[in-house]
Scaffold this motif. Structure first.
Motif, PDB file in Angstrom:
ATOM      1  N   THR A 177       0.834  -1.197   0.000  1.00  0.00           N
ATOM      2  CA  THR A 177       0.000   0.000   0.000  1.00  0.00           C
ATOM      3  C   THR A 177       0.871   1.250   0.000  1.00  0.00           C
ATOM      4  OG1 THR A 177      -1.778  -1.128   1.188  1.00  0.00           O
ATOM      5  CG2 THR A 177      -1.742   1.282   1.298  1.00  0.00           C
ATOM      6  N   PHE A 178       0.525   2.208  -0.890  1.00  0.00           N
ATOM      7  CA  PHE A 178       1.267   3.469  -0.895  1.00  0.00           C
ATOM      8  C   PHE A 178       0.364   4.686  -0.674  1.00  0.00           C
ATOM      9  CE2 PHE A 178       0.032   2.914  -5.295  1.00  0.00           C
ATOM     10  CZ  PHE A 178      -0.146   4.188  -5.820  1.00  0.00           C
ATOM     11  N   VAL A 179      -0.957   4.517  -0.772  1.00  0.00           N
ATOM     12  CA  VAL A 179      -1.909   5.597  -0.483  1.00  0.00           C
ATOM     13  C   VAL A 179      -3.140   4.994   0.183  1.00  0.00           C
ATOM     14  CG1 VAL A 179      -3.391   7.416  -1.421  1.00  0.00           C
ATOM     15  CG2 VAL A 179      -1.163   6.991  -2.457  1.00  0.00           C
ATOM     16  N   CYS A 180      -3.657   5.675   1.205  1.00  0.00           N
ATOM     17  CA  CYS A 180      -4.903   5.263   1.867  1.00  0.00           C
ATOM     18  C   CYS A 180      -5.833   6.464   1.973  1.00  0.00           C
ATOM     19  CB  CYS A 180      -4.644   4.763   3.291  1.00  0.00           C
ATOM     20  SG  CYS A 180      -3.550   3.365   3.447  1.00  0.00           S
ATOM     21  N   ALA A 181      -7.126   6.197   1.939  1.00  0.00           N
ATOM     22  CA  ALA A 181      -8.116   7.217   2.285  1.00  0.00           C
ATOM     23  C   ALA A 181      -8.586   6.933   3.704  1.00  0.00           C
ATOM     24  CB  ALA A 181      -9.287   7.176   1.316  1.00  0.00           C
ATOM     25  N   GLY A 182      -9.071   7.959   4.370  1.00  0.00           N
ATOM     26  CA  GLY A 182      -9.547   7.758   5.732  1.00  0.00           C
ATOM     27  C   GLY A 182     -10.593   8.783   6.109  1.00  0.00           C
ATOM     28  N   HIS A 183     -11.269   8.544   7.217  1.00  0.00           N
ATOM     29  CA  HIS A 183     -12.253   9.490   7.726  1.00  0.00           C
ATOM     30  C   HIS A 183     -12.390   9.288   9.223  1.00  0.00           C
ATOM     31  CE1 HIS A 183     -15.282   6.314   8.309  1.00  0.00           C
ATOM     32  NE2 HIS A 183     -14.889   5.837   7.144  1.00  0.00           N
ATOM     33  N   GLY A 184     -12.902  10.287   9.884  1.00  0.00           N
ATOM     34  CA  GLY A 184     -13.105  10.210  11.326  1.00  0.00           C
ATOM     35  C   GLY A 184     -13.357  11.585  11.894  1.00  0.00           C
ATOM     36  N   ARG A 185     -14.309  11.654  12.843  1.00  0.00           N
ATOM     37  CA  ARG A 185     -14.655  12.928  13.473  1.00  0.00           C
ATOM     38  C   ARG A 185     -14.967  13.995  12.424  1.00  0.00           C
ATOM     39  NH1 ARG A 185     -10.581  13.489  18.712  1.00  0.00           N
ATOM     40  NH2 ARG A 185     -10.858  11.370  19.473  1.00  0.00           N
ATOM     41  N   GLU A 186     -15.754  13.601  11.428  1.00  0.00           N
ATOM     42  CA  GLU A 186     -16.219  14.498  10.369  1.00  0.00           C
ATOM     43  C   GLU A 186     -15.073  15.054   9.528  1.00  0.00           C
ATOM     44  OE1 GLU A 186     -18.633  17.442  12.228  1.00  0.00           O
ATOM     45  OE2 GLU A 186     -20.232  16.022  12.730  1.00  0.00           O
ATOM     46  N   ARG A 187     -13.972  14.340   9.458  1.00  0.00           N
ATOM     47  CA  ARG A 187     -12.845  14.761   8.628  1.00  0.00           C
ATOM     48  C   ARG A 187     -12.578  13.720   7.551  1.00  0.00           C
ATOM     49  NH1 ARG A 187      -7.536  15.759  10.698  1.00  0.00           N
ATOM     50  NH2 ARG A 187      -7.767  13.718  11.670  1.00  0.00           N
ATOM     51  N   LEU A 188     -12.204  14.213   6.377  1.00  0.00           N
ATOM     52  CA  LEU A 188     -11.785  13.357   5.276  1.00  0.00           C
ATOM     53  C   LEU A 188     -10.275  13.500   5.144  1.00  0.00           C
ATOM     54  CD1 LEU A 188     -12.487  11.558   2.827  1.00  0.00           C
ATOM     55  CD2 LEU A 188     -12.811  13.661   1.513  1.00  0.00           C
ATOM     56  N   THR A 189      -9.556  12.393   5.146  1.00  0.00           N
ATOM     57  CA  THR A 189      -8.099  12.449   5.140  1.00  0.00           C
ATOM     58  C   THR A 189      -7.509  11.527   4.082  1.00  0.00           C
ATOM     59  OG1 THR A 189      -7.972  10.726   6.847  1.00  0.00           O
ATOM     60  CG2 THR A 189      -7.973  13.018   7.593  1.00  0.00           C
ATOM     61  N   LEU A 190      -6.277  11.831   3.688  1.00  0.00           N
ATOM     62  CA  LEU A 190      -5.488  10.975   2.813  1.00  0.00           C
ATOM     63  C   LEU A 190      -4.179  10.676   3.522  1.00  0.00           C
ATOM     64  CD1 LEU A 190      -6.017  12.796  -0.612  1.00  0.00           C
ATOM     65  CD2 LEU A 190      -7.301  10.851   0.312  1.00  0.00           C
ATOM     66  N   LEU A 191      -3.691   9.450   3.380  1.00  0.00           N
ATOM     67  CA  LEU A 191      -2.495   9.016   4.088  1.00  0.00           C
ATOM     68  C   LEU A 191      -1.407   8.617   3.097  1.00  0.00           C
ATOM     69  CD1 LEU A 191      -5.060   8.417   5.980  1.00  0.00           C
ATOM     70  CD2 LEU A 191      -3.513   6.942   7.248  1.00  0.00           C
ATOM     71  N   PHE A 192      -0.174   9.068   3.385  1.00  0.00           N
ATOM     72  CA  PHE A 192       0.975   8.790   2.531  1.00  0.00           C
ATOM     73  C   PHE A 192       2.188   8.464   3.398  1.00  0.00           C
ATOM     74  CE2 PHE A 192      -1.686  12.025   0.553  1.00  0.00           C
ATOM     75  CZ  PHE A 192      -1.905  11.519  -0.719  1.00  0.00           C
ATOM     76  N   GLY A 235       2.583  15.154  -5.360  1.00  0.00           N
ATOM     77  CA  GLY A 235       3.956  15.022  -4.881  1.00  0.00           C
ATOM     78  C   GLY A 235       4.076  13.996  -3.765  1.00  0.00           C
ATOM     79  N   LEU A 236       3.136  14.029  -2.828  1.00  0.00           N
ATOM     80  CA  LEU A 236       3.136  13.057  -1.735  1.00  0.00           C
ATOM     81  C   LEU A 236       2.905  11.641  -2.262  1.00  0.00           C
ATOM     82  CD1 LEU A 236       0.989  15.125   0.787  1.00  0.00           C
ATOM     83  CD2 LEU A 236       3.377  14.459   1.137  1.00  0.00           C
ATOM     84  N   MET A 237       1.997  11.526  -3.222  1.00  0.00           N
ATOM     85  CA  MET A 237       1.685  10.214  -3.785  1.00  0.00           C
ATOM     86  C   MET A 237       2.897   9.611  -4.490  1.00  0.00           C
ATOM     87  SD  MET A 237      -0.721   9.290  -7.020  1.00  0.00           S
ATOM     88  CE  MET A 237       0.542  10.047  -8.046  1.00  0.00           C
ATOM     89  N   LEU A 238       3.579  10.425  -5.313  1.00  0.00           N
ATOM     90  CA  LEU A 238       4.735   9.917  -6.056  1.00  0.00           C
ATOM     91  C   LEU A 238       5.873   9.524  -5.119  1.00  0.00           C
ATOM     92  CD1 LEU A 238       4.809  12.373  -9.085  1.00  0.00           C
ATOM     93  CD2 LEU A 238       4.241   9.947  -9.137  1.00  0.00           C
ATOM     94  N   ASN A 239       6.079  10.323  -4.082  1.00  0.00           N
ATOM     95  CA  ASN A 239       7.127  10.000  -3.116  1.00  0.00           C
ATOM     96  C   ASN A 239       6.838   8.664  -2.428  1.00  0.00           C
ATOM     97  OD1 ASN A 239       9.505  10.867  -1.376  1.00  0.00           O
ATOM     98  ND2 ASN A 239       7.924  10.600   0.181  1.00  0.00           N
TER      99      ASN A 239
END
Length: 291
Positions: A177-192, A235-239
């Motif tokens: 895995t190199f990218v994840c989506a996430g959510h919590g406490r009414e926030r939408l997040t991306l993980l790298f 940029g974060l995704m490519l790294n």
């Protein structure tokens, strides 16, 4: 205002003596003198359920799940300890839910507290239904639009595929895995992945945080609830892709300039973190380059 299921859950749990609510792993839990007797879980790890997990008397789990599988199930993690899962949106009466919650409370509460209980509370059933995005925040219009764009960016890279882990979409190169989506406490997040040594360089920006479970391995989370800088995200995704991809795929990326990106844009007057890598993996010195 119409009552929703979450409000009803709090009613049947918090009328009990010394019961209190606390948050655990993103879900409301209820305890008495430090011992948990109930957890309210919505779409736990993508299971689609609106449910209560209850500390149940011996034998109750086996009996209820066998006789009434529509209403009851064995919850993960705590199921082996006899806990009972109760589906709250499949027609079970709230009078019965209140009785089951009381039994869960009495199982862990001191006898002196249980002895003070009178008649079980009788509440009005909730009438407001949860919207799809209330059950799964990634089903909101904004989330679907954002994930569609992210999906296109990830899948244009060689050797990538989309999967799901713990109820959220993830993108992998091979099996990593190199990218994840996430959510919590009414926030939408991306993980790298950025590397442990780089994490602190992002923390001055309030959009960034170190996520649980993955943070110790060098991952960061960026809040994209209101806005998304796609140059920055690319940029974060490519790294992250470069870190996990086999060498031949990372080398192939260098041969396709169309997939390259500029360094993430930052507010005027701020410095880029030392050691931030550009699209070709070259270190950008914060003293000589600003964006």
């Amino acid at each position: 205002m119409p009552k929703d299921i979450g409000t009803a859950v709090r009613e049947v749990c918090l009328w009990l003596p010394e019961a209190e609510e606390f948050l655990s792993h993103g879900s409301p839990n209820f305890r008495v003198r430090g011992k948990t007797f109930a957890a309210y879980c919505v779409n736990h790890h993508g299971d689609g359920r609106i449910a209560l997990w209850l500390s149940s008397p011996a034998g109750a789990q086996a009996l209820y799940t066998k006789e009434e599988p529509k209403h009851f199930f064995v919850p993960p993690y705590v199921g082996p300890r006899g806990w009972l899962g109760v589906n709250l949106d499949k027609g079970i009466s709230w009078k019965r839910v209140a009785k089951l919650v009381r039994e869960a409370y009495e199982k862990v509460a001191p006898r002196a507290l249980s002895a003070t209980l009178g008649a079980t509370i009788d509440i009005k059933p909730p009438t407001a239904k949860l919207k799809p995005e209330d059950i799964d925040p990634l089903q909101s219009k904004r989330a679907r639009t954002l994930l569609d764009k992210l999906r296109g960016m990830c899948l244009e890279l060689q050797g990538t595929n989309e999967s799901s882990a713990f109820g959220v979409p993830v993108w992998r190169v091979g099996k990593k895995t190199f990218v994840c989506a996430g959510h919590g406490r009414e926030r939408l997040t991306l993980l790298f992945w950025v590397g442990v040594e780089q994490q602190s360089l992002y923390m001055s920006d309030k959009r960034y945080s170190i996520p649980p479970y993955m943070g110790h391995n060098g991952w960061i989370s960026i809040d994209v609830t209101k806005d998304a800088n796609w140059d920055e995200i690319r940029g974060l995704m490519l790294n992250s892709y470069r870190h996990f991809a086999p060498k031949r795929l990372a080398a192939a990326l260098d041969a396709h300039p169309s997939l390259e990106t500029a360094a993430p844009k930052r507010k005027s007057g701020t410095r880029s973190p030392r050691g931030t890598r550009g699209a070709r993996g070259k270190t950008v010195n914060r003293k000589t380059r600003r964006s």
